[in-house]
Scaffold this motif. Structure first.
Motif, PDB file in Angstrom:
ATOM      1  N   ARG A 151      35.352 122.596  21.186  1.00  0.00           N
ATOM      2  CA  ARG A 151      34.442 123.656  20.757  1.00  0.00           C
ATOM      3  C   ARG A 151      34.737 124.973  21.461  1.00  0.00           C
ATOM      4  N   VAL A 168      29.767 126.353  10.440  1.00  0.00           N
ATOM      5  CA  VAL A 168      29.743 125.593  11.691  1.00  0.00           C
ATOM      6  C   VAL A 168      30.508 126.353  12.774  1.00  0.00           C
ATOM      7  N   SER A 189      24.449 124.061  19.986  1.00  0.00           N
ATOM      8  CA  SER A 189      24.808 122.660  20.181  1.00  0.00           C
ATOM      9  C   SER A 189      24.907 121.976  18.828  1.00  0.00           C
ATOM     10  N   ASN A 190      25.407 120.745  18.833  1.00  0.00           N
ATOM     11  CA  ASN A 190      25.496 119.990  17.585  1.00  0.00           C
ATOM     12  C   ASN A 190      24.118 119.821  16.932  1.00  0.00           C
ATOM     13  N   LEU A 219      33.249 119.323  12.341  1.00  0.00           N
ATOM     14  CA  LEU A 219      33.947 119.746  13.558  1.00  0.00           C
ATOM     15  C   LEU A 219      35.366 119.172  13.606  1.00  0.00           C
ATOM     16  N   VAL A 248      27.732 117.056  11.047  1.00  0.00           N
ATOM     17  CA  VAL A 248      28.224 118.135  11.913  1.00  0.00           C
ATOM     18  C   VAL A 248      29.536 117.709  12.573  1.00  0.00           C
ATOM     19  N   LYS A 249      29.550 116.492  13.112  1.00  0.00           N
ATOM     20  CA  LYS A 249      30.755 116.005  13.792  1.00  0.00           C
ATOM     21  C   LYS A 249      31.930 115.892  12.816  1.00  0.00           C
ATOM     22  N   ILE A 257      23.626 114.940  12.282  1.00  0.00           N
ATOM     23  CA  ILE A 257      24.566 115.070  13.395  1.00  0.00           C
ATOM     24  C   ILE A 257      25.944 114.536  13.007  1.00  0.00           C
TER      25      ILE A 257
END
Length: 217
Positions: free
Chosen positions: A203, A163, A172-173, A191, A187-188, A184
């Motif tokens: 980011r 990531v 982007s995400n 992050l 991904v978050k 998504i």
């Protein structure tokens, strides 16, 4: 101390038979005088102050104050005194702390009487004596490469590293989710964990970190 004066030795060991044996053997050695015997650390400090010995033969494992703490306090009290550790133990947890506390020499109780006497004479001349096994362990310790401090990105999981690299590429995400075949929310989640481990807030800072540390692909 002049050459004509005997080397004053204090014995500190919680085993009476050990003290009796050492006193008897050292009593036959020319130029060495056993001035006192203590069965624990507290008495050792008290007798050291009273007799001002040149050398203290120190046991490590004793009830109450152990040989490490006794050595530390003794040398604070009488910094010119030489402490020779005489013990049955070679484990790192005892050996290194007592040397750091200021022990001058380190011998095992399996040493011959003549070796102990020679170590006392050497200590009086300012020369340290280390049991061969002790010297070997210390050399091995210093030969070990210094441990460098871990970098924050070394704490990242394989997925978090992927990531980070995609962020560094400006993804982007949604693009990250599509490329890694994850959702998504996942991904978050990565992050959030990654930002925390790297100590960054967003980011942009994460991307800068990746480029500065050669992590961007």
């Amino acid at each position: 101390m002049t050459e004509q004066q005997p080397i004053k030795v204090l014995l500190v060991d919680d085993h009476e038979m050990v003290r009796i044996g050492l006193a008897a053997v050292l009593g036959t050695e020319e130029g060495i005088e056993v001035v006192g015997e203590a069965g624990n650390g507290q008495d050792g400090l008290r007798l050291a102050k009273a007799y001002d010995p040149d050398v203290v033969l120190m046991d490590l494992v004793m009830e109450g104050m152990d040989g490490i703490e006794t050595t530390r306090r003794l040398l604070e009290q009488q910094p010119e005194c030489r402490v020779i550790v005489l013990t049955s133990f070679l484990d790192d947890e005892k050996m290194y702390p007592v040397i750091e506390a200021g022990a001058f020499s380190y011998l095992l109780k399996t040493s011959r009487a003549s070796e102990i006497a020679d170590a006392i004479r050497a200590a009086a001349r300012g020369q340290s004596v280390l049991e061969s096994q002790v010297a070997s362990k210390m050399m091995n310790r210093f030969r070990r490469p210094a441990q460098t401090e871990a970098q924050p990105h070394e704490e990242l999981t394989e997925r978090e590293m992927e990531v980070l690299q995609l962020i560094a590429q400006g993804k982007s995400n949604q693009e990250i989710a599509d490329e890694l075949f994850i959702g998504i929310k996942t991904v978050k989640y990565h992050l959030t964990n990654m930002f925390s481990k790297l100590g960054v807030e967003d980011r942009t800072q994460a991307a800068i970190y990746a480029h500065r540390n050669g992590l961007a692909e």
